[in-house]
Structure formats: C-alpha cells, structure tokens
Scaffold this active site. Structure first.
Site, PDB file in Angstrom:
ATOM      1  N   GLY A 242      -7.349  20.933   6.783  1.00  0.00           N
ATOM      2  CA  GLY A 242      -6.449  20.042   7.519  1.00  0.00           C
ATOM      3  C   GLY A 242      -5.981  20.628   8.830  1.00  0.00           C
ATOM      4  CB  SER A 243      -6.832  21.681  11.457  1.00  0.00           C
ATOM      5  OG  SER A 243      -8.156  21.299  11.107  1.00  0.00           O
ATOM      6  NE  ARG A 244      -2.481  17.691  18.010  1.00  0.00           N
ATOM      7  CZ  ARG A 244      -1.318  17.206  18.389  1.00  0.00           C
ATOM      8  NH1 ARG A 244      -0.460  16.783  17.484  1.00  0.00           N
ATOM      9  NH2 ARG A 244      -0.993  17.161  19.670  1.00  0.00           N
TER      10      ARG A 244
END
Length: 221
Positions: free
Chosen positions: A185-187
């Site tokens: 999970g990240s950006r």
C-alpha cells in the site's frame, strides 16, 4: 512472474502455509474447522503471490510522453510549491496504489538520474495531504530530453514499511524499466513542468508503463 523483492517473503510464506495445512490435517479432528484453516492458509499464499506479481510490459520509449510509474488511481492533480529540489511550482499528479495493485515502480521517462534521496518519516495513510512531505519516501529526479527535469516520489503508506529504490545518481535509465518497489500500500507523486499537458483525470485508473500521464505541449499553444 514475481518481483525479486518478494522472493524471501514468498518462500517463507510457502513453507508456513505447507506447515499449517499439514498440521491442520493431523491435529484438527473437526472436518469443517480443518478445512477452514487450510483454505485460509492457501488464501494467504495466494494474496502474497498476487501482491508481488511483476507483469512484463515492453515499452518503446517516447520522449514526448510521461508514462504512469505505477498501477493505481489518480487522486491528486494540482500545482504545488516543491520545496525539496525544484524550489518552485510544479504540476503534481499523485497515484494511489491499493494492496491489490501491482506495486512495481517503473521509470516514467528516459533520461539521466540527477537526484535520488531517501527520507525516513511517518506512515500516514497514503492519501493524506501531508504524506508527500512527512511520510517515509524517496525523491528521484530525471533529466529528460523533452521535459527537462521531472521528479517522482515514492511514498510509504500506513501499511508500507519498506521502499525499494534502484535509481542512482548519474545513471542512464529507460522509460518503463523497473525502478523499485513499495511494499503493502502506497502512493507515487509525479512532479512535472508547468508547461506540460496533463492527459489524465481525477479518479482515473492508470497502468504503469502504459498510461500516458503528460505530454509535451504543442509549440503553437
């Protein structure tokens, strides 16, 4: 095909799942409980394999386009003051990756790495406005033939605890090649010149090394 960053986790999970399935077979007498434990163990393995998948994407480099560095959804398109490197306004396009997305980071353009720096930090949820400047992150700047210098920033989310960045200063890189990985999970933020044309919209789903994020503005504009 699976990403090399997941090799140890995949092997460890495989043996743990095999042990759980065998233990359930020998030590749990209630059939439905035994089946539930075994199915749950197999689902964990499938989830790990799915997360670390690394589909091959052949790219013909295009100097007139910036491609999506990751799979995900566009959550931000705005002008920002970038204080770390450019120290001026930039167009920011942010892509959020859920745990179900491919988490490979790919170079959005061909060029030379002029800056690559890791920053320890917090683990705010990836869509939080302050995650770009306060979360664990890496900032990478590429000098490109048509856009000049562009940046992208890998940002850890609330679940992510490890960012992998392969970009080294002075290195020549090719659009679409493997540039790193962010776990769980990240950006990723793209930091682009003000005079480029953004070709995506908010909430649009994009595919790494496939979707065009920005293009060179025609000379007659």
């Amino acid at each position: 095909m699976f990403h090399k960053e997941g090799q140890k986790i995949i092997i460890t999970t495989f043996f743990l799942v095999v042990a759980a399935v065998l233990a359930a077979q020998y030590y749990i007498d209630v059939e439905w409980v035994r089946m539930a434990v075994q199915i749950a163990a197999l689902l964990v393995l499938i989830a790990i394999l799915q997360f670390f998948r690394n589909p091959k994407r052949l790219v013909t480099p295009n100097f007139d386009e910036i491609l999506a560095p990751v799979d995900g959804k566009v959550v931000v398109i705005e002008e920002v003051d970038e204080p770390e490197y450019f120290k001026e306004k930039r167009k920011q396009v942010s892509i959020f990756m859920s745990p179900t997305n491919v988490h490979v980071t790919r170079y959005p353009a061909s060029g030379t790495v002029t800056y690559s720096k890791y920053h320890p930090g917090k683990y705010l949820v990836a869509w939080h406005p302050k995650s770009s400047t306060e979360n664990e992150r890496t900032t990478i700047i590429l000098h490109t033939p048509k856009f000049g210098e562009i940046g992208y920033r890998q940002i850890a989310g609330a679940m992510a605890r490890r960012i992998v960045n392969y970009a080294e200063e002075g290195e020549q890189v090719t659009q679409g090649e493997d540039a790193g990985f962010i776990k769980f999970g990240s950006r990723v933020d793209l930091l682009l010149p003000l005079d480029c044309d953004i070709t995506v919209e908010l909430n649009q789903k994009v595919v790494g090394a496939r979707t065009c994020i920005a293009s060179v503005r025609p000379l007659d504009d």
